[in-house]
Design a protein around this motif. Structure first.
Motif, short mmCIF file in Angstrom:
data_model
loop_
_atom_site.label_atom_id
_atom_site.label_comp_id
_atom_site.label_asym_id
_atom_site.label_seq_id
_atom_site.Cartn_x
_atom_site.Cartn_y
_atom_site.Cartn_z
N LYS A 174 0.25 1.66 5.61
CA LYS A 174 -0.16 0.43 6.28
C LYS A 174 -1.17 -0.40 5.51
N TYR A 175 -1.09 -1.69 5.76
CA TYR A 175 -2.13 -2.66 5.37
C TYR A 175 -3.05 -2.78 6.58
N LYS B 256 -9.04 -6.24 5.08
CA LYS B 256 -8.97 -7.26 4.01
C LYS B 256 -10.24 -7.22 3.17
N ASN C 166 -6.32 -13.73 2.64
CA ASN C 166 -5.52 -12.56 3.03
C ASN C 166 -5.34 -11.59 1.85
N ARG D 124 -2.42 -22.20 12.63
CA ARG D 124 -2.15 -21.27 11.52
C ARG D 124 -0.96 -21.79 10.69
N SER E 167 5.17 -12.09 12.50
CA SER E 167 4.44 -12.96 11.57
C SER E 167 4.94 -12.71 10.15
N GLY F 193 0.00 -16.98 4.70
CA GLY F 193 0.32 -17.16 6.13
C GLY F 193 -0.01 -15.91 6.92
N SER F 194 0.45 -14.78 6.42
CA SER F 194 0.17 -13.48 7.03
C SER F 194 0.34 -12.44 5.93
N GLY F 195 -0.62 -11.54 5.80
CA GLY F 195 -0.57 -10.60 4.69
C GLY F 195 0.77 -9.89 4.57
N THR G 58 -4.81 -9.61 13.01
CA THR G 58 -5.86 -10.19 12.15
C THR G 58 -7.25 -9.85 12.70
N MET H 170 -7.98 -5.98 12.68
CA MET H 170 -8.32 -5.34 11.40
C MET H 170 -9.68 -5.80 10.90
N ASP I 56 2.51 0.21 14.81
CA ASP I 56 1.70 -0.87 14.24
C ASP I 56 0.69 -1.38 15.26
N ALA I 57 0.34 -2.66 15.16
CA ALA I 57 -0.69 -3.21 16.04
C ALA I 57 -0.06 -3.62 17.37
#
Ligand code: DP6
Length: 340
Positions: free
Chosen positions: A17-18, A21, A27, A72, A115, A146-148, A202, A205, A292-293
């Motif tokens: 996982k990411y 940041k 990002n 965004r 995303s 835009g999104s990692g 976002t 994290m 995930d989230a």
């Protein structure tokens, strides 16, 4: 002059996982990550640029985007506008205006990586409509803004996001590891909730980085996990990859559980699905979960056990449906839909 392009991109699910940041504006991630792009979760986006003045028009699944979600996307479109000014494709400050229509084939913002597919499709459609032809790595750099996780959806199959070290983020992009057709695995998504999640990834994290005493331990273990995942993919060792993915996901959730206040995405049904995956495995089926989230549980499995694992998950109370995916392709241009 009307300039239009339509692109499709698939969501991706990370196996390493990411989460965290090192630069929240660009990002830039604290670590590398590794994912599988999924055939079954597709976003299709059409972008039209026009030189007339006015605000961008953004439709997401047929509804005008509003608030932070809209901002965004406008901020992302500003990056493309900068690229157009720099390349001479547009010479009017602030222009041109974009019209964006994006359709998801799956629930948005419920932890199904919308995303990722959304910004990957937007990056490709918006640049091509602008007459800009970016190489895939540059497209990945742009999608990342835009999104990692979107930087990984530019590529198909198994993909690694290299964290990079440059301050401007130009070396922080994804690279393909294994083409989609090279390994026939399945990723099943047990959908437990289709509502947008209470806390976006976002914020969650950033909050983890700021308050979790376990974050440093997480950061330290990711490079080793990436090594194992790369080796397992190269040798097509699904058990090794699956065990690693399960452990990596639980470690990510452990970091956020240790934040203050804690971030808890799991529902009772999430835990039940994790336990069911273990039972299925004990019964001889090659399957491993990742989360995930959000509350949904994703299950990496051998293609031979797909039907049995779908049945095993669907039997659980609270599982609304199971979406099955194969390794999917990278972002690609498609003919525009005939507008209705
Ligand atoms: C848990 O890519 O949605 O899915 O860069 O802030 O847009 P932003 O975050 P995002 O985070 C994804 C988090 C994750 C893990 C992953 O996909 O690697």
């Amino acid at each position: 002059m009307i300039r239009q392009a339509t692109a499709e991109a698939c969501a991706n699910i990370a196996l390493v996982k990411y989460w965290g940041k090192r630069d929240a504006v660009l990002n830039l991630p604290a670590t590398g990550s590794l994912s599988l792009t999924l055939s079954g979760l597709v976003t299709r986006t059409t972008v039209t640029w026009a030189e007339d003045p006015g605000d961008d028009a953004i439709l997401l699944d047929g509804k005008p985007a509003a608030g932070a979600e809209r901002q965004r996307i406008v901020t992302f479109l500003d990056l493309v506008r900068e690229g157009m000014q720099a390349s001479g494709a547009s010479d009017r400050p602030g222009a041109p205006r974009a019209s964006v229509e994006s359709v998801n084939g799956f629930p948005r913002a419920a932890g199904l990586a919308s995303s990722a597919s959304g910004f990957a499709a937007l990056a490709l459609a918006s640049t091509r409509a602008a007459g800009l032809e970016l190489a895939d790595e540059q497209l990945s750099v742009l999608a990342r803004r835009g999104s990692g996780s979107a930087c990984r959806s530019i590529f198909g199959g198994f993909v690694e996001w290299l964290p990079g070290s440059a301050a401007d983020g130009q070396d922080s992009h994804a690279v393909p590891l294994l083409a989609p057709e090279a390994w026939d695995v399945r990723m099943l998504v047990a959908v437990l909730a289709e509502r947008p999640k209470p806390k976006g990834s976002t914020d969650a994290m950033n909050h983890t980085v700021a308050t979790s005493p376990y974050f440093e331990a997480w950061r330290a273990c990711v490079p080793g996990d990436l090594d194992i995942a790369r080796q397992a993919i190269a040798s097509r060792d699904l058990a090794r990859l699956g065990e690693l993915a399960e452990s990596n996901a639980l470690r990510m959730h452990a970091t956020m559980l240790a934040a203050r206040p804690p971030v808890l995405y799991w529902l009772p049904e999430t835990v039940a699905a994790m336990r069911r995956v273990r039972e299925l495995r004990d019964a001889g089926m090659a399957c491993w979960f990742t989360i995930d989230a959000g509350p949904n549980v994703k299950v990496l499995c051998d293609a031979a056990f797909e039907a049995a694992v779908i049945t095993g998950l669907s039997d659980l109370p609270g599982v609304l449906r199971v979406i099955s995916s194969r390794p999917g392709p990278g972002a690609r241009l498609v003919p525009a839909l005939v507008s209705s």
